[in-house]
Enzyme design. Sequence first.
Site, PDB file in Angstrom:
ATOM      1  N   GLY A   1      67.381  17.745  80.170  1.00 49.13           N
ATOM      2  CA  GLY A   1      68.479  18.707  80.460  1.00 49.13           C
ATOM      3  C   GLY A   1      69.151  17.646  81.046  1.00 49.13           C
ATOM      4  O   GLY A   1      70.536  18.435  80.838  1.00 49.13           O
TER       5      GLY A   1
ATOM      6  N   GLY B   1      73.218  18.092  79.452  1.00 50.52           N
ATOM      7  CA  GLY B   1      74.036  19.378  78.967  1.00 50.52           C
ATOM      8  C   GLY B   1      75.170  20.253  80.070  1.00 50.52           C
ATOM      9  O   GLY B   1      75.562  19.008  81.163  1.00 50.52           O
TER      10      GLY B   1
ATOM     11  N   ARG C   1      67.647  30.795  73.614  1.00 50.84           N
ATOM     12  CA  ARG C   1      67.412  32.295  72.458  1.00 50.84           C
ATOM     13  C   ARG C   1      68.494  31.851  71.310  1.00 50.84           C
ATOM     14  O   ARG C   1      69.441  32.617  71.400  1.00 50.84           O
ATOM     15  CB  ARG C   1      66.813  32.970  72.494  1.00 50.84           C
ATOM     16  CG  ARG C   1      66.611  34.244  71.888  1.00 50.84           C
ATOM     17  CD  ARG C   1      66.619  35.439  73.094  1.00 50.84           C
ATOM     18  NE  ARG C   1      65.706  36.076  73.213  1.00 50.84           N
ATOM     19  CZ  ARG C   1      64.171  36.426  73.420  1.00 50.84           C
ATOM     20  NH1 ARG C   1      64.616  37.821  71.786  1.00 50.84           N
ATOM     21  NH2 ARG C   1      63.880  37.422  73.977  1.00 50.84           N
TER      22      ARG C   1
ATOM     23  N   ASN D   1      59.924  26.841  74.207  1.00 51.34           N
ATOM     24  CA  ASN D   1      59.726  26.210  75.269  1.00 51.34           C
ATOM     25  C   ASN D   1      58.762  25.860  75.435  1.00 51.34           C
ATOM     26  O   ASN D   1      58.189  24.507  76.802  1.00 51.34           O
ATOM     27  CB  ASN D   1      59.983  26.953  75.811  1.00 51.34           C
ATOM     28  CG  ASN D   1      62.009  27.698  76.331  1.00 51.34           C
ATOM     29  OD1 ASN D   1      62.277  26.440  76.626  1.00 51.34           O
ATOM     30  ND2 ASN D   1      62.054  28.657  75.702  1.00 51.34           N
TER      31      ASN D   1
ATOM     32  N   ASP E   1      70.492  34.171  91.423  1.00 54.26           N
ATOM     33  CA  ASP E   1      70.773  35.386  91.843  1.00 54.26           C
ATOM     34  C   ASP E   1      70.812  35.895  93.091  1.00 54.26           C
ATOM     35  O   ASP E   1      71.596  36.863  93.553  1.00 54.26           O
ATOM     36  CB  ASP E   1      69.285  36.190  91.169  1.00 54.26           C
ATOM     37  CG  ASP E   1      69.003  35.775  89.943  1.00 54.26           C
ATOM     38  OD1 ASP E   1      69.831  35.569  89.211  1.00 54.26           O
ATOM     39  OD2 ASP E   1      68.215  34.677  89.409  1.00 54.26           O
TER      40      ASP E   1
ATOM     41  N   HIS F   1      63.821  36.165  86.803  1.00 56.70           N
ATOM     42  CA  HIS F   1      65.047  35.570  87.085  1.00 56.70           C
ATOM     43  C   HIS F   1      65.093  36.371  85.413  1.00 56.70           C
ATOM     44  O   HIS F   1      65.291  35.663  84.671  1.00 56.70           O
ATOM     45  CB  HIS F   1      65.103  34.001  86.682  1.00 56.70           C
ATOM     46  CG  HIS F   1      66.609  33.597  86.299  1.00 56.70           C
ATOM     47  ND1 HIS F   1      67.815  33.883  87.522  1.00 56.70           N
ATOM     48  CD2 HIS F   1      66.748  33.129  85.193  1.00 56.70           C
ATOM     49  CE1 HIS F   1      68.648  33.940  86.662  1.00 56.70           C
ATOM     50  NE2 HIS F   1      68.551  32.900  84.891  1.00 56.70           N
TER      51      HIS F   1
HETATM   52  P1  NAI Z   1      72.925  23.061  77.768  1.00 61.16           P
HETATM   53  O1  NAI Z   1      72.880  23.511  76.415  1.00 61.16           O
HETATM   54  O2  NAI Z   1      74.105  23.019  77.866  1.00 61.16           O
HETATM   55  O3  NAI Z   1      71.856  21.548  77.831  1.00 61.16           O
HETATM   56  C1  NAI Z   1      70.362  21.680  78.005  1.00 61.16           C
HETATM   57  C2  NAI Z   1      70.566  20.527  77.662  1.00 61.16           C
HETATM   58  O4  NAI Z   1      68.963  20.063  77.565  1.00 61.16           O
HETATM   59  C3  NAI Z   1      71.082  19.706  76.592  1.00 61.16           C
HETATM   60  O5  NAI Z   1      71.552  18.232  76.474  1.00 61.16           O
HETATM   61  C4  NAI Z   1      69.447  19.787  75.745  1.00 61.16           C
HETATM   62  O6  NAI Z   1      69.637  18.709  75.444  1.00 61.16           O
HETATM   63  C5  NAI Z   1      68.716  19.376  76.776  1.00 61.16           C
HETATM   64  N1  NAI Z   1      66.731  19.420  76.070  1.00 61.16           N
HETATM   65  C6  NAI Z   1      67.019  20.498  75.335  1.00 61.16           C
HETATM   66  N2  NAI Z   1      65.079  19.779  75.375  1.00 61.16           N
HETATM   67  C7  NAI Z   1      64.977  18.893  75.774  1.00 61.16           C
HETATM   68  C8  NAI Z   1      63.505  18.372  76.708  1.00 61.16           C
HETATM   69  N3  NAI Z   1      62.355  18.622  75.936  1.00 61.16           N
HETATM   70  N4  NAI Z   1      64.164  16.724  77.233  1.00 61.16           N
HETATM   71  C9  NAI Z   1      64.886  17.452  77.578  1.00 61.16           C
HETATM   72  N5  NAI Z   1      66.106  17.661  77.837  1.00 61.16           N
HETATM   73  C10 NAI Z   1      66.160  18.329  76.546  1.00 61.16           C
HETATM   74  O7  NAI Z   1      72.488  23.565  79.093  1.00 61.16           O
HETATM   75  P2  NAI Z   1      72.444  24.346  80.132  1.00 61.16           P
HETATM   76  O8  NAI Z   1      73.543  25.310  80.473  1.00 61.16           O
HETATM   77  O9  NAI Z   1      72.360  23.087  81.326  1.00 61.16           O
HETATM   78  O10 NAI Z   1      71.498  25.397  80.647  1.00 61.16           O
HETATM   79  C11 NAI Z   1      70.194  24.898  80.699  1.00 61.16           C
HETATM   80  C12 NAI Z   1      69.693  26.142  81.065  1.00 61.16           C
HETATM   81  O11 NAI Z   1      69.397  26.638  82.052  1.00 61.16           O
HETATM   82  C13 NAI Z   1      69.033  26.488  79.837  1.00 61.16           C
HETATM   83  O12 NAI Z   1      68.125  27.809  79.915  1.00 61.16           O
HETATM   84  C14 NAI Z   1      69.795  28.301  80.726  1.00 61.16           C
HETATM   85  O13 NAI Z   1      68.982  29.182  79.804  1.00 61.16           O
HETATM   86  C15 NAI Z   1      69.320  27.727  82.187  1.00 61.16           C
HETATM   87  N6  NAI Z   1      69.948  28.530  82.889  1.00 61.16           N
HETATM   88  C16 NAI Z   1      68.969  29.126  84.278  1.00 61.16           C
HETATM   89  C17 NAI Z   1      69.575  29.297  85.498  1.00 61.16           C
HETATM   90  C18 NAI Z   1      68.916  30.420  86.650  1.00 61.16           C
HETATM   91  O14 NAI Z   1      69.088  30.981  87.167  1.00 61.16           O
HETATM   92  N7  NAI Z   1      67.272  30.210  86.456  1.00 61.16           N
HETATM   93  C19 NAI Z   1      71.255  29.570  85.428  1.00 61.16           C
HETATM   94  C20 NAI Z   1      71.807  29.073  84.224  1.00 61.16           C
HETATM   95  C21 NAI Z   1      71.452  28.438  83.416  1.00 61.16           C
END
Ligand code: NAI
Length: 327
Positions: A10, A13, A91, A104, A158, A186
């Site tokens: 990712g 992202g 989602r 996922n 968190d 989480h």
């Molecule tokens: P984003 O949508 O900006 O970036 C996600 C990136 O992942 C995109 O560039 C997409 O092309 C890429 N991607 C999708 N499928 C992929 C694959 N199979 N292989 C490689 N890359 C792939 O999202 P963002 O804001 O960067 O968030 C990423 C994730 O982190 C989300 O699932 C979000 O819910 C999660 N998150 C988790 C947190 C936690 O505390 N555990 C906190 C904040 C976000």
Amino acid sequence: MASVNVTVTGAAGQIGYALLFRIASGHLLGPDTKVNLRLLEIPQAVKAAEGTAMELDDSAFPLLSGIEVTDDAKKAFDGANVALLVGARPRTKGMERGDLLEANGGIFKPQGEAINAGAASDIKVLVVGNPANTNALIAQQHAPDVPAARFTAMTRLDHNRAISQLATKLGVSVTEIKKLTIWGNHSATQYPDVFHTDVNGKSAAELVNDEAWLADTFIPTVAKRGAAIIEARGASSAASAANAAIDHIHDWVLGTPAGDWTSMAVPSDGSYGVPEGIISSFPVTTANGEYQIVQGLEINEFSRARIDASVAELVEERDAVRALGLI
Ligand code: NAI
């Protein structure tokens, strides 16, 4: 100087953008370790990831020894020592939970297989992409040759949020707060526990001395902070999530300070009545690249009910991915 292969999925992202520069500048593994970055993206986003790689080059980071961008998971994880699995399927409107888990599964199953096939023997995996705990379980179940304990999920954001809220409430610095715990998933059911938290040698729960504040303000504020950020920023937490991912791996590799612990979602060994194998958040200490679940904490009724509720949600998620044939 040692060089470590760090794979980030990712990478194009918003978390990726905040994360990569801090990894390359030495915040992940410290000033004595060079980093070789592998960026994994889906084909449509490879070009954007290449743009980020150009900016990383342009920063001339002394500790960055190489960058490779790919859409091939096998290549990305070959020889990886640290893997940050950030890319996930969010989602979208009207999406059922089963569809979300299935989408996922399509990401974390092949990534688990690729880690199994080629990662270095000391691989450490952090899953950030949501639903993080269950995505970590899916990847782990497809990497049977990797020790199960190497698959972890992120609750450090968190944890950091809870420290900040508590410091504000008590009028102390964040550095004065030790031994706070996030338990469970989480998700909105997570439980930030201050009953063993120490503030300058005093009990945080006694200093707060207000169970209603804990139940009605503190816990929901921490649990719903992600939604509040979206409401305010118009986009989900990115830099703070990247910061927490750095903290998680940094502490796993370099150790937690004496007299403190942190929160990590790790495969349960049955501690505190959490069913074995579930990837649930616990208080952990780390040393020499290994983590240990803190043992022997007394869990009061207030905490027990909340830990049990979050763990029940994780059990449900595990059963759902099992029913879908994803594990
Ligand atoms: P984003 O949508 O900006 O970036 C996600 C990136 O992942 C995109 O560039 C997409 O092309 C890429 N991607 C999708 N499928 C992929 C694959 N199979 N292989 C490689 N890359 C792939 O999202 P963002 O804001 O960067 O968030 C990423 C994730 O982190 C989300 O699932 C979000 O819910 C999660 N998150 C988790 C947190 C936690 O505390 N555990 C906190 C904040 C976000």
